[in-house]
Scaffold this motif. Structure first.
Motif, PDB file in Angstrom:
ATOM      1  N   VAL A 112     -33.756  -1.741 -96.453  1.00  0.00           N
ATOM      2  CA  VAL A 112     -32.359  -2.174 -96.502  1.00  0.00           C
ATOM      3  C   VAL A 112     -32.264  -3.686 -96.354  1.00  0.00           C
ATOM      4  CG1 VAL A 112     -30.115  -1.971 -95.347  1.00  0.00           C
ATOM      5  CG2 VAL A 112     -31.580   0.020 -95.561  1.00  0.00           C
ATOM      6  N   LYS A 113     -33.066  -4.249 -95.444  1.00  0.00           N
ATOM      7  CA  LYS A 113     -32.990  -5.681 -95.194  1.00  0.00           C
ATOM      8  C   LYS A 113     -34.338  -6.203 -94.714  1.00  0.00           C
ATOM      9  CE  LYS A 113     -29.847  -9.023 -93.174  1.00  0.00           C
ATOM     10  NZ  LYS A 113     -29.306  -9.639 -94.350  1.00  0.00           N
ATOM     11  N   VAL A 114     -34.742  -7.338 -95.231  1.00  0.00           N
ATOM     12  CA  VAL A 114     -35.932  -8.039 -94.758  1.00  0.00           C
ATOM     13  C   VAL A 114     -35.419  -9.200 -93.909  1.00  0.00           C
ATOM     14  CG1 VAL A 114     -38.006  -9.304 -95.404  1.00  0.00           C
ATOM     15  CG2 VAL A 114     -37.251  -7.369 -96.799  1.00  0.00           C
ATOM     16  N   VAL A 131     -35.425  -0.376 -92.298  1.00  0.00           N
ATOM     17  CA  VAL A 131     -35.726   0.690 -93.255  1.00  0.00           C
ATOM     18  C   VAL A 131     -34.769   1.849 -93.007  1.00  0.00           C
ATOM     19  CG1 VAL A 131     -37.466   2.352 -94.024  1.00  0.00           C
ATOM     20  CG2 VAL A 131     -38.167   0.049 -93.376  1.00  0.00           C
ATOM     21  N   GLU A 132     -34.172   2.347 -94.073  1.00  0.00           N
ATOM     22  CA  GLU A 132     -33.307   3.524 -93.974  1.00  0.00           C
ATOM     23  C   GLU A 132     -34.156   4.747 -94.285  1.00  0.00           C
ATOM     24  OE1 GLU A 132     -30.125   5.268 -96.890  1.00  0.00           O
ATOM     25  OE2 GLU A 132     -29.180   3.683 -95.701  1.00  0.00           O
ATOM     26  N   ALA A 133     -34.171   5.677 -93.330  1.00  0.00           N
ATOM     27  CA  ALA A 133     -34.916   6.919 -93.515  1.00  0.00           C
ATOM     28  C   ALA A 133     -34.062   8.043 -92.956  1.00  0.00           C
ATOM     29  CB  ALA A 133     -36.259   6.851 -92.792  1.00  0.00           C
ATOM     30  N   MET A 134     -33.920   9.102 -93.688  1.00  0.00           N
ATOM     31  CA  MET A 134     -33.135  10.266 -93.270  1.00  0.00           C
ATOM     32  C   MET A 134     -31.717   9.846 -92.860  1.00  0.00           C
ATOM     33  SD  MET A 134     -36.074  12.425 -91.299  1.00  0.00           S
ATOM     34  CE  MET A 134     -35.139  13.941 -91.328  1.00  0.00           C
ATOM     35  N   LYS A 135     -31.114   8.951 -93.669  1.00  0.00           N
ATOM     36  CA  LYS A 135     -29.733   8.485 -93.501  1.00  0.00           C
ATOM     37  C   LYS A 135     -29.512   7.667 -92.231  1.00  0.00           C
ATOM     38  CE  LYS A 135     -27.939  12.233 -96.260  1.00  0.00           C
ATOM     39  NZ  LYS A 135     -27.049  13.339 -96.368  1.00  0.00           N
ATOM     40  N   MET A 136     -30.586   7.164 -91.621  1.00  0.00           N
ATOM     41  CA  MET A 136     -30.474   6.318 -90.434  1.00  0.00           C
ATOM     42  C   MET A 136     -31.221   5.015 -90.695  1.00  0.00           C
ATOM     43  SD  MET A 136     -28.674   7.887 -88.172  1.00  0.00           S
ATOM     44  CE  MET A 136     -29.003   6.917 -86.732  1.00  0.00           C
ATOM     45  N   GLU A 137     -30.634   3.895 -90.239  1.00  0.00           N
ATOM     46  CA  GLU A 137     -31.306   2.610 -90.362  1.00  0.00           C
ATOM     47  C   GLU A 137     -32.161   2.363 -89.128  1.00  0.00           C
ATOM     48  OE1 GLU A 137     -28.607  -0.550 -91.277  1.00  0.00           O
ATOM     49  OE2 GLU A 137     -28.105   0.300 -93.227  1.00  0.00           O
ATOM     50  N   GLY A 146     -46.004 -14.288 -82.909  1.00  0.00           N
ATOM     51  CA  GLY A 146     -46.950 -14.820 -83.879  1.00  0.00           C
ATOM     52  C   GLY A 146     -46.254 -15.361 -85.109  1.00  0.00           C
ATOM     53  N   LYS A 147     -47.009 -15.456 -86.176  1.00  0.00           N
ATOM     54  CA  LYS A 147     -46.514 -16.008 -87.433  1.00  0.00           C
ATOM     55  C   LYS A 147     -46.583 -14.938 -88.516  1.00  0.00           C
ATOM     56  CE  LYS A 147     -47.223 -20.138 -90.183  1.00  0.00           C
ATOM     57  NZ  LYS A 147     -48.050 -21.342 -90.300  1.00  0.00           N
ATOM     58  N   VAL A 148     -45.516 -14.813 -89.294  1.00  0.00           N
ATOM     59  CA  VAL A 148     -45.486 -13.873 -90.413  1.00  0.00           C
ATOM     60  C   VAL A 148     -46.363 -14.450 -91.520  1.00  0.00           C
ATOM     61  CG1 VAL A 148     -44.036 -12.757 -92.153  1.00  0.00           C
ATOM     62  CG2 VAL A 148     -43.175 -13.069 -89.821  1.00  0.00           C
ATOM     63  N   THR A 149     -47.416 -13.715 -91.888  1.00  0.00           N
ATOM     64  CA  THR A 149     -48.333 -14.213 -92.913  1.00  0.00           C
ATOM     65  C   THR A 149     -48.151 -13.517 -94.266  1.00  0.00           C
ATOM     66  OG1 THR A 149     -50.060 -12.690 -92.186  1.00  0.00           O
ATOM     67  CG2 THR A 149     -50.084 -14.914 -91.231  1.00  0.00           C
ATOM     68  N   GLU A 150     -47.601 -12.307 -94.242  1.00  0.00           N
ATOM     69  CA  GLU A 150     -47.353 -11.593 -95.498  1.00  0.00           C
ATOM     70  C   GLU A 150     -46.100 -10.743 -95.355  1.00  0.00           C
ATOM     71  OE1 GLU A 150     -50.976  -9.890 -97.582  1.00  0.00           O
ATOM     72  OE2 GLU A 150     -51.769 -10.166 -95.546  1.00  0.00           O
ATOM     73  N   VAL A 151     -45.329 -10.656 -96.434  1.00  0.00           N
ATOM     74  CA  VAL A 151     -44.162  -9.769 -96.481  1.00  0.00           C
ATOM     75  C   VAL A 151     -44.275  -8.955 -97.763  1.00  0.00           C
ATOM     76  CG1 VAL A 151     -41.655  -9.609 -96.597  1.00  0.00           C
ATOM     77  CG2 VAL A 151     -42.704 -11.375 -95.176  1.00  0.00           C
ATOM     78  N   PHE A 152     -44.502  -7.659 -97.606  1.00  0.00           N
ATOM     79  CA  PHE A 152     -44.621  -6.752 -98.744  1.00  0.00           C
ATOM     80  C   PHE A 152     -43.272  -6.103 -99.069  1.00  0.00           C
ATOM     81  CE2 PHE A 152     -48.756  -6.807 -96.637  1.00  0.00           C
ATOM     82  CZ  PHE A 152     -49.592  -7.135 -97.687  1.00  0.00           C
ATOM     83  N   ALA A 153     -42.408  -5.985 -98.047  1.00  0.00           N
ATOM     84  CA  ALA A 153     -41.126  -5.297 -98.193  1.00  0.00           C
ATOM     85  C   ALA A 153     -40.184  -6.108 -99.079  1.00  0.00           C
ATOM     86  CB  ALA A 153     -40.501  -5.086 -96.823  1.00  0.00           C
ATOM     87  N   LYS A 154     -39.489  -5.410 -99.955  1.00  0.00           N
ATOM     88  CA  LYS A 154     -38.462  -6.025-100.796  1.00  0.00           C
ATOM     89  C   LYS A 154     -37.191  -5.207-100.654  1.00  0.00           C
ATOM     90  CE  LYS A 154     -41.475  -8.026-104.335  1.00  0.00           C
ATOM     91  NZ  LYS A 154     -42.696  -7.969-103.597  1.00  0.00           N
ATOM     92  N   GLU A 155     -36.098  -5.895-100.376  1.00  0.00           N
ATOM     93  CA  GLU A 155     -34.825  -5.204-100.173  1.00  0.00           C
ATOM     94  C   GLU A 155     -34.479  -4.329-101.376  1.00  0.00           C
ATOM     95  OE1 GLU A 155     -31.676  -7.836 -98.903  1.00  0.00           O
ATOM     96  OE2 GLU A 155     -32.896  -8.608 -97.264  1.00  0.00           O
ATOM     97  N   GLY A 156     -34.028  -3.095-101.069  1.00  0.00           N
ATOM     98  CA  GLY A 156     -33.600  -2.167-102.100  1.00  0.00           C
ATOM     99  C   GLY A 156     -34.704  -1.293-102.673  1.00  0.00           C
TER     100      GLY A 156
END
Length: 169
Positions: A112-114, A131-137, A146-156
């Motif tokens: 739903v949102k990154v 992440v929305e799963a089973m109608k719940m966010e 720490g530091k975010v080194t990779e983001v695989f998630a894409k909204e939608g």
């Protein structure tokens, strides 16, 4: 039997005492508060619980010492250790997580949102992705500072169970 539980994002572990009363009945004491629990295995990975008269359907998935649960639409990740395992961890070093941490989707759903970008500094417990799963966010949080080194998630986009979402180092 005494266990120590620590939910993702919590700093301190919580003592949990579990005593079997026979015939799928238990006495559960969490932080000094006692509950009477009737437990019935419904399916592989699903329990029907009656806790002090309240009914709960609990889906769970074990991953080493970590247990993922879905209770009334709320997803939780909890580290569970008995006293022996806790002593072994203490002898081996700190209880906190270190090194590269890969945040995974707890179950199939939709991003739903990154909340973070690559290169961003995050605190332990800070939200990373929703992440929305089973109608719940469900907001998935950083297990460490720490530091975010990779983001695989894409909204939608749809994600499968255990899909890589974010990496924090």
């Amino acid at each position: 039997m005494r266990y120590f539980t620590k939910q993702q994002g919590q700093k301190e572990s919580v003592p949990v005492d579990l005593e079997s009363l026979g015939q799928d009945r238990y006495r559960l004491t969490v932080n000094g508060k006692t509950f009477q629990v009737d437990a019935l295995s419904v399916d592989q990975g699903t329990l029907s619980l009656l806790v002090d008269g309240q009914s709960y359907n609990v889906e769970f998935e074990e991953n080493g010492d970590e247990i993922g649960t879905l209770v009334r639409g709320q997803v939780n990740r909890t580290d569970v250790a008995d006293e022996r395992k806790l002593r072994m961890r203490a002898a081996a070093g700190s209880f906190s997580v270190e090194g590269r941490q890969v945040i995974l989707a707890p179950m199939p759903g939709k991003v739903v949102k990154v909340l973070v970008k690559v290169g961003e500094e995050v605190k332990e417990g800070q939200g990373l992705v929703v992440v929305e799963a089973m109608k719940m966010e469900n907001e998935l949080k950083s297990p460490k500072a720490g530091k975010v080194t990779e983001v695989f998630a894409k909204e939608g986009t749809a994600v499968e169970n255990n899909a890589k979402l974010v990496v924090v180092e």
